[in-house]
Design a protein around this motif. Structure first.
Motif, short mmCIF file in Angstrom:
data_model
loop_
_atom_site.label_atom_id
_atom_site.label_comp_id
_atom_site.label_asym_id
_atom_site.label_seq_id
_atom_site.Cartn_x
_atom_site.Cartn_y
_atom_site.Cartn_z
N GLU A 8 -2.32 -7.11 6.49
CA GLU A 8 -0.99 -7.21 5.87
C GLU A 8 -0.84 -8.52 5.10
O GLU A 8 0.26 -9.05 4.95
CB GLU A 8 0.13 -7.08 6.92
CG GLU A 8 0.03 -5.87 7.84
CD GLU A 8 -0.07 -4.56 7.07
OE1 GLU A 8 0.56 -4.44 6.00
OE2 GLU A 8 -0.79 -3.66 7.53
N GLY A 45 0.81 -1.22 0.00
CA GLY A 45 0.00 0.00 0.00
C GLY A 45 0.84 1.27 0.00
O GLY A 45 0.49 2.26 -0.65
N SER A 102 -1.52 -4.16 -3.07
CA SER A 102 -2.39 -3.91 -1.90
C SER A 102 -3.23 -2.66 -2.13
O SER A 102 -3.05 -1.94 -3.12
CB SER A 102 -1.56 -3.67 -0.64
OG SER A 102 -0.59 -4.63 -0.47
N THR A 151 -7.16 0.57 3.64
CA THR A 151 -7.74 -0.53 4.42
C THR A 151 -8.20 -0.03 5.79
O THR A 151 -9.28 -0.38 6.25
CB THR A 151 -6.72 -1.69 4.55
OG1 THR A 151 -6.29 -2.05 3.24
CG2 THR A 151 -7.32 -2.90 5.25
MG MG Z 1 -2.01 -2.35 3.28
#
Ligand code: MG
Ligand code: ASP
Length: 418
Positions: free
Chosen positions: A199, A8, A37, A43
């Motif tokens: 994760e 991310g 991600s 998230t």
């Molecule tokens: Mg992430």
């Protein structure tokens, strides 16, 4: 086939997405499947949206949705898509679906609802990155990981159905093509979305590599590779060129945030090397985790875990701590989900260093205090040194007051009050 994973943080803004494209330019000859991600902290934002939705706070939920949408649209604006590019429609559709899912009465408990919603982060990021790469002459096929990664129904912590996943992947991925898909998400056999644990994208990459018998997995990061300690916490860190699977699992076990042990296991089974490389310097070797020497260069590795709770339990009547006491204590740890990071026993007392959980820590202590004299101390740091020596130990001990210490041949651990 190689499997690349970008987290991310590496796609948190347009500059990041552009950097992904420039890394991939070095590998235009290779068959690559890219795992991505959710962008930046999406998230976390989606977790908050679930919580607000379930709390019935519609205005706050809508506000958070609008902010998340704006975040993605801003990134897209900086990626210079043509005004009529289909990606705008795709992203709009994803947000429409997300809102629809939220407004439908979602059954099945918190974990199931969570997975149906939080998974949108990865769907959004991969749609945008895939479109950007295609526009910049890195042709790739977008794959829906929910069709490929098949799991059981343990929502939020779904376990892989290896046979089914392998079949789906092998049927969907052919040689001579390049692919892009989501980390973290999959689906159960009813078609409900599942997630693999926070994760979890590294793990997705490893599952895919295992099923396709990939030649390697590369995790691209903003560091030169795996260092012998977190440079934000330790001075004079060095790059580890090579780590074997076993040592990598040990490091992860003690809390090195490098790579989750779950990620290593499938790769170890098939002997697939895992590389950690810097996207700022794509041709540098980085770190290779594979079979072979445990560490190269051989260096002490330092790991710090903060926010530990130290508990000392003594028998009230000075009776020896025996197996029945210990089994009772561990049963309670299990019941309250406490992870023991260090334990030490004397004749009449036992000490434990556990992760401090703000919800469970006090009920756990209360329960323990019913049977034992209990001393507790919060805000403790636990340091672990793999391959320690006297100077490494001294260097760490200087950081605070030593409360608990343990030395074995390979590992030194010390709980400090700093
Ligand atoms: Mg992430
Ligand atoms: N986006 C997911 C998370 O933040 C998965 C990942 O980043 O690996 O937990």
């Amino acid at each position: 086939m190689k499997v690349f994973k970008f987290g991310g943080a590496s796609v948190k803004d347009a500059a990041g997405v552009k950097r992904v494209a420039s890394v991939l330019e070095f590998f235009t000859e290779d068959d690559i499947l890219v795992v991505i991600s959710a962008m930046g902290k999406s998230t976390n934002a989606l977790e908050k949206i679930v919580a607000l939705h379930l709390a019935g706070d519609k205005p706050a939920c809508e506000k958070a949705l609008v902010a998340l949408e704006k975040y993605h649209l801003d990134i897209m604006a900086d990626l210079d898509f043509a005004r009529d590019h289909s990606v705008y429609e795709e992203v709009a559709q994803l947000f429409a679906q997300l809102r629809m899912k939220l407004s439908a009465i979602l059954n099945g408990g918190f974990n199931k609802v969570y997975d149906q919603i939080v998974s949108f982060g990865e769907l959004l990021s991969t749609k945008i990155v895939s479109a950007y790469l295609n526009q910049n002459s890195y042709q790739n096929i977008w794959l829906d990981a929910r069709r490929l990664i098949k799991t059981d129904q343990s929502y939020r912590f779904a376990r892989i159905d290896w046979t089914y996943t392998k079949r789906m992947l092998q049927d969907s991925v052919r040689e001579g093509a390049r692919y892009l898909t989501q980390g973290f998400i999959g689906s159960d056999d009813m078609g409900n979305t599942t997630t693999l644990g926070r994760e979890g994208s590294d793990y997705s990459a490893s599952v895919i590599a295992y099923c396709l018998a990939a030649s390697e997995v590369v995790i691209w990061k903003d560091v030169p590779g795996v260092l012998n300690g977190d440079p934000k916490v330790f001075e004079d860190t060095v790059l580890l060129n090579k780590i074997n699977y076993r040592e990598a699992i040990e490091l992860a076990f003690y809390g090195a945030s490098v790579i989750h042990p779950k990620t290593i296991q499938p790769l170890q089974e098939k002997g697939i090397p895992l590389k950690v490389k810097s996207f700022e310097n794509p041709t540098a070797e980085g770190t290779t985790i594979s079979e072979g020497v445990s560490l190269d260069p051989m260096a002490s590795c330092f790991i710090k875990k903060e926010n530990q709770l130290l508990i000392k339990l003594s028998t009230r009547d000075l009776a020896f701590i025996a197996e029945d006491h210990l089994s009772k204590i561990y049963q309670l740890f299990h019941q309250f989900g406490a992870r023991v990071n260090l334990s030490q026993h004397s004749a009449v007392s036992s000490s434990f260093c556990i992760n401090f959980d703000p919800i469970n820590a006090f009920p756990l202590c209360e329960e323990l205090a019913k049977s034992f004299d209990l001393e507790q101390r919060e805000d403790i740091s636990l340091y672990t040194i793999r391959h320690h020596n006297a100077s490494a130990r001294e260097q760490i001990k200087k950081r605070g007051k030593v409360l608990l210490e343990q030395i074995t041949v390979g590992t030194y651990q010390v709980a400090l009050f700093e």
